[in-house]
Scaffold this active site. Structure first.
Site, PDB file in Angstrom:
ATOM      1  N   ASP A   1       4.389  -9.576  -0.851  1.00 41.55           N
ATOM      2  CA  ASP A   1       3.544  -9.274   0.315  1.00 41.55           C
ATOM      3  C   ASP A   1       2.344  -8.426  -0.119  1.00 41.55           C
ATOM      4  O   ASP A   1       1.951  -7.481   0.570  1.00 41.55           O
ATOM      5  CB  ASP A   1       4.335  -8.582   1.434  1.00 41.55           C
TER       6      ASP A   1
ATOM      7  N   HIS B   1      -6.169  -3.829   1.071  1.00 40.83           N
ATOM      8  CA  HIS B   1      -7.070  -3.398   2.144  1.00 40.83           C
ATOM      9  C   HIS B   1      -8.112  -2.476   1.534  1.00 40.83           C
ATOM     10  O   HIS B   1      -7.769  -1.580   0.749  1.00 40.83           O
ATOM     11  CB  HIS B   1      -6.309  -2.662   3.247  1.00 40.83           C
TER      12      HIS B   1
HETATM   13  O1  DOR Z   1       1.764  -5.284   6.222  1.00 44.66           O
HETATM   14  C1  DOR Z   1       1.360  -6.440   6.306  1.00 44.66           C
HETATM   15  N1  DOR Z   1       0.123  -6.767   5.906  1.00 44.66           N
HETATM   16  N2  DOR Z   1       2.148  -7.379   6.825  1.00 44.66           N
HETATM   17  C2  DOR Z   1       1.695  -8.615   7.088  1.00 44.66           C
HETATM   18  O2  DOR Z   1       2.457  -9.438   7.531  1.00 44.66           O
HETATM   19  C3  DOR Z   1       0.284  -8.964   6.866  1.00 44.66           C
HETATM   20  C4  DOR Z   1      -0.271  -8.123   5.801  1.00 44.66           C
HETATM   21  C5  DOR Z   1      -1.764  -8.226   5.692  1.00 44.66           C
HETATM   22  O3  DOR Z   1      -2.302  -9.322   5.745  1.00 44.66           O
HETATM   23  O4  DOR Z   1      -2.406  -7.187   5.491  1.00 44.66           O
END
Ligand code: DOR
Length: 426
Positions: free
Chosen positions: A304, A308
């Protein structure tokens, strides 16, 4: 035959689905040419004291392209993946635009063509991942898409999910679910429990995940469609999946390193680097996820990987986006934190996810004649996690400063050494 130099990976211990043995591995024309004692070739990659394994395979990478290139690109995500020992990653569809048509699938595959890790694309289940209308899965499947998911959100509507599963069963593809009931989670930013109460942050109950796991197991029974549960985080989810598998249903599941290494107590400093969906849970949930990885209820470790941009992760906890980096730390965290034999850790990180992803023709094996997708791991090397040193465009690792054990030394992609002695080669 080409005149590309032959390569020998020398002096290591080979670990793959066929077992473990001390052996050299010769690569010729992008394929495994021989596995055996005292082999030689034009070029040698030293593997003394190392494990030689099939390249790792990630079922869950957010590569952010198209649309959020300031956070990651396919190229930088793939670079981090190769440094982390991966030779194949699956791009999640929550891009802008979403990967919900053949055109966007083609774009992502094209962006990945020259990357130093194989980039496969998932496809969205619904148009724009909006949960209202089925996406054209057949045209995406025709381009090789094997996993469909609205990841980032789950498909909320029961009837639409049933339709999607019937459609997917007909196409012979797998649906993957981000299990989260939006109505129950509404306004929550972390696990609902002792710590959300103490911190005054609205919570998301474990039941929001579990209800969707329960529903999709029921729909797998009804439709016969295979379903893969993404980033499982609660003890009851793991128990339901274990039962479903024992009952012969076509169910698989993955867990992330953060869900077996961190808990909701890590949110105590209000640092959004610990904000993630599904949220970090309790000690008991972490123990259950670890038990699921140990006994086969959970077949894969998936990152995952969710980059960001720094300015977004510096917002207050309730405003910051959820997600954390994963590709460069997953293997070391699994080796450091899971009390499992290395053979089992590699099964969870390589050949089992390769099968779920439907890429086991190219990845997850070192048998003679197979594509030479390999990673060489020094299992005893210790190092300190440093987001600043990562290939990702983002820095949001929750493991900053943590000492871990197990380092990827070399990664070979289709016969090309793309990482040598921890350095990317292009
Ligand atoms: O924490 C998360 N970030 N969970 C997700 O399902 C999506 C992901 C994201 O795209 O940043």
């Amino acid at each position: 035959m080409t005149d590309a130099p032959t390569i020998v990976i020398k002096g290591g211990r080979v670990v793959d689905p066929d077992g473990s043995r001390d052996a050299d591995v010769v690569i010729e024309d992008g394929r495994i040419a021989a596995v055996g004692a005292d082999l030689s070739a034009d070029r040698t990659l030293d593997a003394a004291g190392c494990i030689v394994a099939p390249g790792l395979v990630d079922l869950h990478s957010h590569l952010r392209e198209p649309g959020k290139e300031e956070a990651e690109t396919v190229e930088t995500g793939a670079r981090g993946a190769a440094l982390g020992g991966y030779t194949a990653i699956l791009a999640m569809p929550n891009t802008t635009p979403a990967i919900d048509s053949a055109a966007v699938v083609r774009q992502v595959l094209e962006l990945g063509r020259d990357a130093i890790c194989d980039v496969f694309s998932s496809g969205a289940i619904t148009v724009d991942r909006a949960g209202e209308q089925l996406a054209p899965m057949a045209e995406m499947a025709a381009l090789g898409v094997r996993i469909f998911t609205d990841d980032g959100t789950g498909v909320q509507d029961n009837r639409l999910m049933r339709r999607a599963m019937e459609y997917a069963a007909g196409l012979g593809v797998t649906l993957a679910q981000h299990c989260e009931d939006d109505a129950l989670c509404g306004g929550g930013h972390m696990h609902e429990g002792e710590w959300s109460a103490r911190l005054g942050i609205a919570g998301q109950p474990a039941e929001a995940e579990e209800l969707m796991v329960m529903r999709d197991i029921a729909l797998a029974r009804l439709t016969g469609c295979s379903i893969h549960f993404q980033h499982m985080s609660t003890a009851r989810s793991v128990a339901m999946i274990r039962d479903a598998i024992a009952g012969g249903l076509p169910v698989t599941a993955e867990a992330t390193p953060h869900h077996f290494t961190l808990t909701h107590a890590d949110c105590r400093g209000y640092d959004p680097v610990f904000k993630v969906n599904p949220p970090l849970r309790t000690d008991a949930d972490v123990a259950a996820v670890r038990a699921g990885l140990a006994d086969g209820a959970i077949a894969a470790i998936a990152t995952d990987h969710a980059p960001h941009a720094p300015e977004t992760k510096e917002l207050p906890f309730d405003q910051a986006p959820p997600g954390m980096l994963g590709l460069e730390t997953a293997l070391a965290l699994a080796l450091t934190e899971l009390d499992l034999p290395i053979e089992q850790v590699l099964a969870l990180l390589s050949w089992q996810p390769a099968r779920i992803m439907g890429v086991d023709d190219l990845h997850g094996s070192l048998a003679e004649g197979r594509a030479a997708n390999v990673c060489v791991i020094d299992p005893e090397a210790t190092w300190t996690v440093d987001g600043e040193a990562m290939a990702s465009r983002s820095r949001n690792t929750p493991y900053q400063g943590r000492e871990v054990r197990g380092r990827v030394r070399h990664t070979v992609l289709h016969g090309e050494p793309v990482v040598v002695d921890t350095e990317p080669q292009r």
